[in-house]
Scaffold this motif. Structure first.
Motif, PDB file in Angstrom:
ATOM      1  N   ARG A 194       0.610  -1.191  -0.096  1.00  0.00           N
ATOM      2  CA  ARG A 194       0.032   0.059  -0.025  1.00  0.00           C
ATOM      3  C   ARG A 194       0.851   1.380   0.065  1.00  0.00           C
ATOM      4  NH1 ARG A 194      -1.799   0.912   4.543  1.00  0.00           N
ATOM      5  NH2 ARG A 194      -0.622  -0.866   5.474  1.00  0.00           N
ATOM      6  N   HIS A 195       1.909   1.388   0.906  1.00  0.00           N
ATOM      7  CA  HIS A 195       2.752   2.578   0.932  1.00  0.00           C
ATOM      8  C   HIS A 195       3.483   2.698  -0.459  1.00  0.00           C
ATOM      9  CE1 HIS A 195       2.192   3.262   5.095  1.00  0.00           C
ATOM     10  NE2 HIS A 195       1.808   1.916   5.279  1.00  0.00           N
ATOM     11  N   LEU A 247      -6.771   1.561  -1.272  1.00  0.00           N
ATOM     12  CA  LEU A 247      -5.772   0.607  -1.491  1.00  0.00           C
ATOM     13  C   LEU A 247      -5.771  -0.393  -0.266  1.00  0.00           C
ATOM     14  CD1 LEU A 247      -2.805   2.749  -2.416  1.00  0.00           C
ATOM     15  CD2 LEU A 247      -4.429   1.976  -3.793  1.00  0.00           C
ATOM     16  N   GLY A 248      -6.125  -1.757  -0.563  1.00  0.00           N
ATOM     17  CA  GLY A 248      -6.291  -2.841   0.320  1.00  0.00           C
ATOM     18  C   GLY A 248      -5.276  -3.928  -0.034  1.00  0.00           C
ATOM     19  N   GLU A 249      -4.338  -4.084   1.051  1.00  0.00           N
ATOM     20  CA  GLU A 249      -3.040  -5.054   1.075  1.00  0.00           C
ATOM     21  C   GLU A 249      -3.513  -6.369   0.753  1.00  0.00           C
ATOM     22  OE1 GLU A 249       0.766  -3.080   2.170  1.00  0.00           O
ATOM     23  OE2 GLU A 249       0.086  -4.466   3.712  1.00  0.00           O
ATOM     24  N   GLN A 250      -3.057  -6.959  -0.169  1.00  0.00           N
ATOM     25  CA  GLN A 250      -3.045  -8.458  -0.317  1.00  0.00           C
ATOM     26  C   GLN A 250      -1.674  -9.037  -0.893  1.00  0.00           C
ATOM     27  OE1 GLN A 250      -6.606  -9.548  -2.991  1.00  0.00           O
ATOM     28  NE2 GLN A 250      -7.875  -9.011  -1.343  1.00  0.00           N
ATOM     29  N   ALA A 251      -1.638 -10.190  -0.290  1.00  0.00           N
ATOM     30  CA  ALA A 251      -0.223 -11.023  -0.542  1.00  0.00           C
ATOM     31  C   ALA A 251      -0.367 -11.312  -2.207  1.00  0.00           C
ATOM     32  CB  ALA A 251      -0.205 -12.442  -0.051  1.00  0.00           C
ATOM     33  N   GLU A 252      -1.571 -11.593  -2.900  1.00  0.00           N
ATOM     34  CA  GLU A 252      -1.508 -11.948  -4.263  1.00  0.00           C
ATOM     35  C   GLU A 252      -2.770 -11.068  -5.025  1.00  0.00           C
ATOM     36  OE1 GLU A 252       0.667 -13.626  -6.111  1.00  0.00           O
ATOM     37  OE2 GLU A 252       1.767 -14.103  -4.197  1.00  0.00           O
ATOM     38  N   THR A 308     -16.714  -4.962  10.650  1.00  0.00           N
ATOM     39  CA  THR A 308     -16.430  -3.533  10.879  1.00  0.00           C
ATOM     40  C   THR A 308     -14.765  -3.461  11.645  1.00  0.00           C
ATOM     41  OG1 THR A 308     -18.717  -3.451  11.817  1.00  0.00           O
ATOM     42  CG2 THR A 308     -17.018  -2.020  13.068  1.00  0.00           C
ATOM     43  N   VAL A 309     -14.296  -2.245  11.655  1.00  0.00           N
ATOM     44  CA  VAL A 309     -12.828  -1.871  12.177  1.00  0.00           C
ATOM     45  C   VAL A 309     -13.541  -0.861  13.104  1.00  0.00           C
ATOM     46  CG1 VAL A 309     -10.899  -0.899  11.924  1.00  0.00           C
ATOM     47  CG2 VAL A 309     -11.643  -2.440  10.123  1.00  0.00           C
ATOM     48  N   GLU A 310     -13.455  -1.165  14.403  1.00  0.00           N
ATOM     49  CA  GLU A 310     -14.121  -0.381  15.228  1.00  0.00           C
ATOM     50  C   GLU A 310     -13.259   1.211  15.314  1.00  0.00           C
ATOM     51  OE1 GLU A 310     -16.558  -0.876  17.586  1.00  0.00           O
ATOM     52  OE2 GLU A 310     -16.957  -2.573  16.658  1.00  0.00           O
ATOM     53  N   GLY A 311     -14.093   2.192  15.390  1.00  0.00           N
ATOM     54  CA  GLY A 311     -13.620   3.469  15.359  1.00  0.00           C
ATOM     55  C   GLY A 311     -13.242   3.831  13.941  1.00  0.00           C
ATOM     56  N   TYR A 350      -4.783   8.966   4.268  1.00  0.00           N
ATOM     57  CA  TYR A 350      -4.233   8.167   5.520  1.00  0.00           C
ATOM     58  C   TYR A 350      -3.818   6.729   5.188  1.00  0.00           C
ATOM     59  CZ  TYR A 350      -8.785   5.994   5.786  1.00  0.00           C
ATOM     60  OH  TYR A 350     -10.054   5.182   5.284  1.00  0.00           O
ATOM     61  N   HIS A 351      -2.972   6.300   6.162  1.00  0.00           N
ATOM     62  CA  HIS A 351      -2.477   5.010   5.875  1.00  0.00           C
ATOM     63  C   HIS A 351      -3.234   4.040   7.242  1.00  0.00           C
ATOM     64  CE1 HIS A 351       0.033   4.961   2.762  1.00  0.00           C
ATOM     65  NE2 HIS A 351       0.737   6.115   3.279  1.00  0.00           N
ATOM     66  N   ALA A 352      -4.056   3.229   7.302  1.00  0.00           N
ATOM     67  CA  ALA A 352      -4.495   2.422   8.511  1.00  0.00           C
ATOM     68  C   ALA A 352      -3.965   0.984   8.342  1.00  0.00           C
ATOM     69  CB  ALA A 352      -6.076   2.384   8.408  1.00  0.00           C
ATOM     70  N   ASP A 353      -2.605   0.943   9.030  1.00  0.00           N
ATOM     71  CA  ASP A 353      -1.816  -0.105   8.901  1.00  0.00           C
ATOM     72  C   ASP A 353      -2.478  -1.357   9.655  1.00  0.00           C
ATOM     73  OD1 ASP A 353       0.086   1.050   7.487  1.00  0.00           O
ATOM     74  OD2 ASP A 353       1.139   1.816   9.205  1.00  0.00           O
ATOM     75  N   GLU A 354      -3.264  -1.235  10.653  1.00  0.00           N
ATOM     76  CA  GLU A 354      -3.948  -2.092  11.581  1.00  0.00           C
ATOM     77  C   GLU A 354      -5.001  -2.798  10.532  1.00  0.00           C
ATOM     78  OE1 GLU A 354      -6.060   1.492  12.177  1.00  0.00           O
ATOM     79  OE2 GLU A 354      -4.087   1.307  12.168  1.00  0.00           O
ATOM     80  N   ALA A 355      -5.560  -2.030   9.358  1.00  0.00           N
ATOM     81  CA  ALA A 355      -6.682  -2.416   8.836  1.00  0.00           C
ATOM     82  C   ALA A 355      -6.136  -2.884   7.575  1.00  0.00           C
ATOM     83  CB  ALA A 355      -7.572  -1.591   8.657  1.00  0.00           C
ATOM     84  N   GLY A 356      -4.867  -2.652   7.011  1.00  0.00           N
ATOM     85  CA  GLY A 356      -4.131  -3.165   5.799  1.00  0.00           C
ATOM     86  C   GLY A 356      -4.909  -2.248   4.636  1.00  0.00           C
ATOM     87  N   TRP A 357      -5.211  -1.094   4.840  1.00  0.00           N
ATOM     88  CA  TRP A 357      -5.871   0.058   3.938  1.00  0.00           C
ATOM     89  C   TRP A 357      -5.327   1.290   3.993  1.00  0.00           C
ATOM     90  CZ3 TRP A 357      -9.840  -0.650   0.606  1.00  0.00           C
ATOM     91  CH2 TRP A 357     -10.621   0.569   0.240  1.00  0.00           C
TER      92      TRP A 357
END
Length: 123
Positions: A19-20, A57-62, A97-100, A36-43
């Motif tokens: 993502r970065h 941008l959603g991070e995925q291995a493949e 849901t990703v709280e908050g 923003y980068h939400a590293d805990e959510a991979g987003w």
């Protein structure tokens, strides 16, 4: 009259390996700005040059190329989902849901194209 009332936002979500690095590419090549980068959510999310349209941008291995999913902002995801399901719309599993941060629910149009509802939980 529609089954649900969408908000005035669209996020085009795509899967990427890093993502970065991808955010930097979109920033340098297309002039998008990192929100923003939400590293805990991979987003990660970037503003585009079009008002109320962001790139997610959603991070995925493949990641699979050509996998863009429009994400429609919604004020109340539970009632919107219930209304769409009541009209026979198929969803892909439970609401996440990703709280908050955000609640999301993926659904399909009659041709099997994936789309998503998203309720902003930050305010």
């Amino acid at each position: 009259m529609s089954v649900v009332s969408l908000e005035n936002t669209i996020t085009l979500a795509i899967s990427v390996k890093d993502r970065h690095a991808s955010a930097k590419w979109y920033e340098e090549m297309l002039g998008f700005e990192i929100i923003y980068h939400a590293d805990e959510a991979g987003w990660s999310e970037l503003s585009t040059k079009t008002e109320s349209v962001t790139l997610g941008l959603g991070e995925q291995a493949e990641p699979q190329p050509g996998n863009s999913v429009p994400v429609f902002g919604i004020a109340d995801i539970a009632s919107a989902r219930a209304a769409l399901e009541g009209a026979g719309v198929k969803f892909d599993g439970p609401t996440d849901t990703v709280e908050g941060m955000v609640s999301t629910a993926t659904f399909y149009d009659p041709d099997g194209n994936a789309m998503m509802l998203a309720q902003d939980l930050t305010s």
